[in-house]
Design an enzyme around this catalytic site. Structure first.
Site, short mmCIF file in Angstrom:
data_model
loop_
_atom_site.label_atom_id
_atom_site.label_comp_id
_atom_site.label_asym_id
_atom_site.label_seq_id
_atom_site.Cartn_x
_atom_site.Cartn_y
_atom_site.Cartn_z
CG PHE A 85 43.82 72.57 -67.53
CD1 PHE A 85 43.40 74.06 -67.08
CD2 PHE A 85 43.16 72.10 -68.86
CE1 PHE A 85 42.06 73.74 -67.32
CE2 PHE A 85 42.13 71.46 -68.51
CZ PHE A 85 41.28 72.97 -68.03
CB SER A 129 45.92 83.66 -64.33
OG SER A 129 46.06 83.95 -63.55
CE1 TYR A 153 51.08 80.62 -63.20
CE2 TYR A 153 49.38 82.59 -62.63
CZ TYR A 153 49.70 81.27 -63.14
OH TYR A 153 48.58 80.46 -62.99
CE LYS A 157 49.00 80.19 -66.33
NZ LYS A 157 48.61 79.52 -67.32
CG ASN A 202 52.12 78.39 -52.73
OD1 ASN A 202 52.93 77.89 -51.92
ND2 ASN A 202 52.56 77.88 -53.63
CG ASN A 203 46.78 79.12 -54.33
OD1 ASN A 203 46.83 78.31 -55.04
ND2 ASN A 203 46.73 80.70 -54.02
#
Ligand code: NAD
Ligand code: UDP
Length: 347
Positions: A85, A129, A153, A157, A202-203
């Site tokens: 993670f 993601s 980002y 990934k 942010n979410n």
């Protein structure tokens, strides 16, 4: 080969999803070692994991880019599998500081691979993601939908997925599962661990939670003129406990299969921002004041998963609905209004 008594190294295990995974691993009988540099988490989360499970875990405070620390962990423990993670995850920050994101996420993964190669461990589950998919997406998103992340980002990934694919092509002993998470939300039903963002969230879900608990005055809804059922953005929210359990299913799968696999982890259902607000209000009994503002740059109207491959290959399906996600998020937030931050420094 991983079995329920195996030892699993969890990188980034003190964080939001990692701490929920540690609960599930310990409850399933695994030995757990966490390596985390605590750049976006507090040790208190792991204390809470031990309280929930009444089982101990081993914690090593280290950066995964620290080769000597990683080598020591693999030399002194018989690690059967790694669940990875550790990474930075803020899309906006990744646009401002791309080198930091590439170094932490990609270089960190390369150091991890190197340490694994020096040991006998070849089993890896990687946190990917849904941001790896191209926008606007073809819905629902299958694992074969076109990729094309729009920020550093997401690119980090996708690059890691590609590195892992090359690795498994070069050495067939590797067993690698890349899990593409949709929108993890909610908290452990005990109310003892949950999402604890540093600074303004942010979410959507943590923002709503902080409005409900009085830490923020109102939610800003980023646009209500999308081509969705009520004009607000649609996402596939998935309960973090369901998500964590998907990792155990991935370990079972890898015990039987070499090579690399990719699976979406979502529910397959899309909910709008207004759906989420209403569900949270119903779960908490608190009205969420909101104001509709401009669209957030880079946002897509809707994103949700085709979860058929995870169902068919991993034997995994999400069990919790939006109501449970909101009820559990609220239990955590209302019991810990300041997250893990109350009381200042970690004990
Ligand atoms: P988080 O920030 O809560 O957890 C990540 C953990 O990794 C933190 O505890 C942090 O301290 C640690 N960490 C970061 N860099 C490290 C390093 N170099 N060395 C050691 N530890 C390091 O985030 P999360 O929400 O739990 O996400 C876990 C993973 O899942 C991340 O890789 C993230 O990109 C991915 N992911 C998250 C979401 C989401 O919405 N939460 C969605 C898709 C994918
Ligand atoms: N959103 C919002 N206000 C916020 C945060 C998010 O309206 O303060 C919206 C956002 O535009 C998107 C949805 O909520 O439509 C989910 O956003 P989040 O950042 O949680 O997930 P992502 O967009 O990264 O999938």
């Amino acid at each position: 080969m991983t079995t329920a008594r195996s030892t699993v190294l969890v990188t980034g295990g003190a964080g939001y999803i990692g701490s929920h995974l540690c609960v599930e691993l310990l409850q399933a009988g695994f030995q757990v070692i966490v390596v985390d540099n605590l750049c976006n988490a507090r040790y208190k989360s792991l204390d809470a994991v031990e309280r929930i499970t009444q089982k101990p875990l081993t914690f090593v405070e280290a950066d995964i880019r620290d080769e000597s620390a990683l080598t020591r962990i693999f030399r002194t423990n018989d690690i059967d599998a790694v669940i990875h993670f550790a990474g930075l995850k803020a899309v906006g920050e990744s646009t401002e500081q791309p080198a930091l994101y590439y170094d932490n996420n990609i270089n960190g993964t390369l150091k991890l691979i190197e340490a694994m190669q020096q040991s006998a461990c070849r089993t890896l589950v990687f946190s990917s993601s849904a941001t790896v998919y191209r926008s606007p997406p073809e819905l629902p998103l299958t694992e074969d939908s076109p990729t094309g992340p729009s920020n550093p980002y997401g690119r980090s990934k996708l690059m890691i997925e590609e590195i892992l694919r090359d690795l498994s092509a070069a050495d067939p002993d590797w067993r690698i599962s890349a899990l593409r998470y949709f929108n993890p939300v909610g908290a452990h039903p005990s109310g003892e661990i949950g999402e604890d963002p540093a600074g303004p969230p942010n979410n959507l879900m943590p923002f709503i939670s902080q409005v409900a608990v009085g830490r923020r005055t109102k939610l800003h809804i980023f646009g209500n003129d999308y081509d969705t059922h009520d004009g607000t953005g649609v996402r596939d929210y998935i309960h973090v406990v369901d998500l964590a359990r998907g990792h155990l299913k991935a370990l079972d799968y890898l015990a039987e299969h070499c090579g690399m696999t990719v699976h979406n982890l979502g529910t397959g259902n899309g909910y709008s921002v207004l759906d989420a607000v209403r569900a949270f209000e119903a779960a908490s009994g608190v009205t969420i004041p909101y104001e509709v503002v401009e669209r957030r740059p880079g946002d897509t109207a809707a994103s949700y998963a085709d979860v058929g491959r995870a169902r068919d290959e991993l034997g995994w399906c999400a069990e919790y609905d939006l109501e449970a996600m909101c009820a559990d998020a609220w239990r955590w937030q209302s019991r810990h209004p300041e997250g893990f931050g109350v009381g200042g420094e970690d004990e």
